[in-house]
Design an enzyme around this catalytic site. Structure first.
Site, PDB file in Angstrom:
ATOM      1  CG  ASP A 183      -1.620  -1.273   1.504  1.00 42.67           C
ATOM      2  OD1 ASP A 183      -1.928  -1.991   0.537  1.00 42.67           O
ATOM      3  OD2 ASP A 183      -1.870  -1.579   2.688  1.00 42.67           O
ATOM      4  CD  GLU A 186      -8.551  -3.321  -0.894  1.00 39.94           C
ATOM      5  OE1 GLU A 186      -9.125  -3.450   0.205  1.00 39.94           O
ATOM      6  OE2 GLU A 186      -7.628  -4.077  -1.270  1.00 39.94           O
TER       7      GLU A 186
END
Length: 327
Positions: free
Chosen positions: A41, A200
């Site tokens: 991420d 997401e």
């Protein structure tokens, strides 16, 4: 006989595969990861003459990490650890684990670090990109269950006029204009929507007056994990999904390429995308590694497919010049 031989020669020459067909691209040897170890991420940013990476610390089943680190570089290739910049048990009173998916923005000389913790979204503030970051609220900025979907994956876009917009959410995308203090907003002003395929990791950028909203599709444990995007004339939307998606996906030995961020190299129209993939070898959705690749636009402003096998450019912010670095 002469004509038969000539005919056979011409036939073989016409039907023979080109050099490119005979030598397909190597999809078994990917470029090295940007960071050592397992990190996911990643949020990539440039402040001053330095690049920074803010990743999730990976390597635990269930994503139970408890702290965040920062990495710095002068050239996008050689990265230095700046150590832990936010430790949940030490620095927070409301969360101790599940430190995920950070993002950073700067405004009025301060640095605002947005992050997921205990499936809520927090914010921390510092005077430098490397911290130390402090929790100004003593509670989440966006609490678990406050809106539809899972309350994770924050990202903040600071527009040309100084206004800042917070994007977040898994299962449902949310956007809201932050107050000038960067640590509060009007809950009644939150816009909820779900682009086709959205899961997401939303990320927003602005280029040549157009707003781009990007996100990850599928689940991060799925080898098909990938990135798509939509565009709008306003940071609040409505966003229209583009053709040609996904623009980032795995290929060959690269699996699960997604949950990205994008950075414009200051003073240029060069763009870099940071993302994670399953660790090579033997990785999975809990063991991922951070990578960097060039990202380009066509003449119409469409994002072109990213080649996960293309080496990142070694680039100095000061000069804006770059050269290719071998994987």
């Amino acid at each position: 006989m002469r004509y038969l031989i000539l005919s056979l020669v011409i036939s073989c020459w016409v039907s023979a595969p080109s050099v490119a067909q005979r030598a397909p691209a190597d999809t078994l040897h990917a470029p090295a990861a940007a960071l050592p170890g397992v990190y996911a991420d990643p949020h990539l940013a440039a402040f001053g003459q330095t690049y920074y990476l803010y990743p999730t610390t990976d390597g635990t089943e269930g994503w139970l990490s408890t702290s965040f680190t920062c990495w710095s570089s002068k050239d996008l290739v050689n990265w230095k650890s700046e150590g832990v910049i936010l430790d949940l048990p030490r620095d927070l009173t409301w969360a101790t684990q599940r430190a995920w998916a950070p993002a950073i923005a700067t405004r009025n000389g301060k640095y605002y670090y947005y992050y997921s913790a205990a499936q809520s979204i927090g914010v921390a503030v510092a005077d430098k990109p490397t911290g130390p970051f402090k929790d100004p609220l003593g509670k989440p900025l966006v609490a678990k269950g406050q809106f539809q979907g899972q309350t994770i994956d924050p990202m903040v876009l600071v527009d040309d006029d100084g206004a800042a917009y917070l994007y977040f959410g898994q299962g449902m995308c949310h956007v809201v204009k932050l107050n000038p203090d960067m640590i509060s907003f009007d809950p009644a002003a939150v816009v909820e929507f779900k682009p086709a395929g959205y899961n997401e990791g939303s990320f927003a950028l602005k280029r040549q007056g157009k707003y781009y909203l990007m996100w990850s599709e599928y689940d991060t444990r799925d080898p098909r994990y990938s990135v798509a995007y939509a565009t709008a004339d306003s940071p609040m939307g409505p966003f229209v999904k583009a053709l040609g998606n996904p623009i980032l996906k795995g290929k060959g030995v690269v699996k699960g390429a997604g949950h990205h961020s994008v950075m414009q190299i200051p003073g240029t129209d060069q763009w870099v995308i940071a993302y994670h993939r399953f660790k090579i070898p033997g990785g999975n959705g809990y063991n991922r590694e951070t990578c960097l690749s060039p990202m380009r636009f066509d003449a119409q402003g469409n994002i072109l497919p990213v080649d996960v096998f293309e080496p990142v450019q070694k680039t100095s912010i000061k000069t804006g010049k770059s050269r290719t670095v071998r994987p």
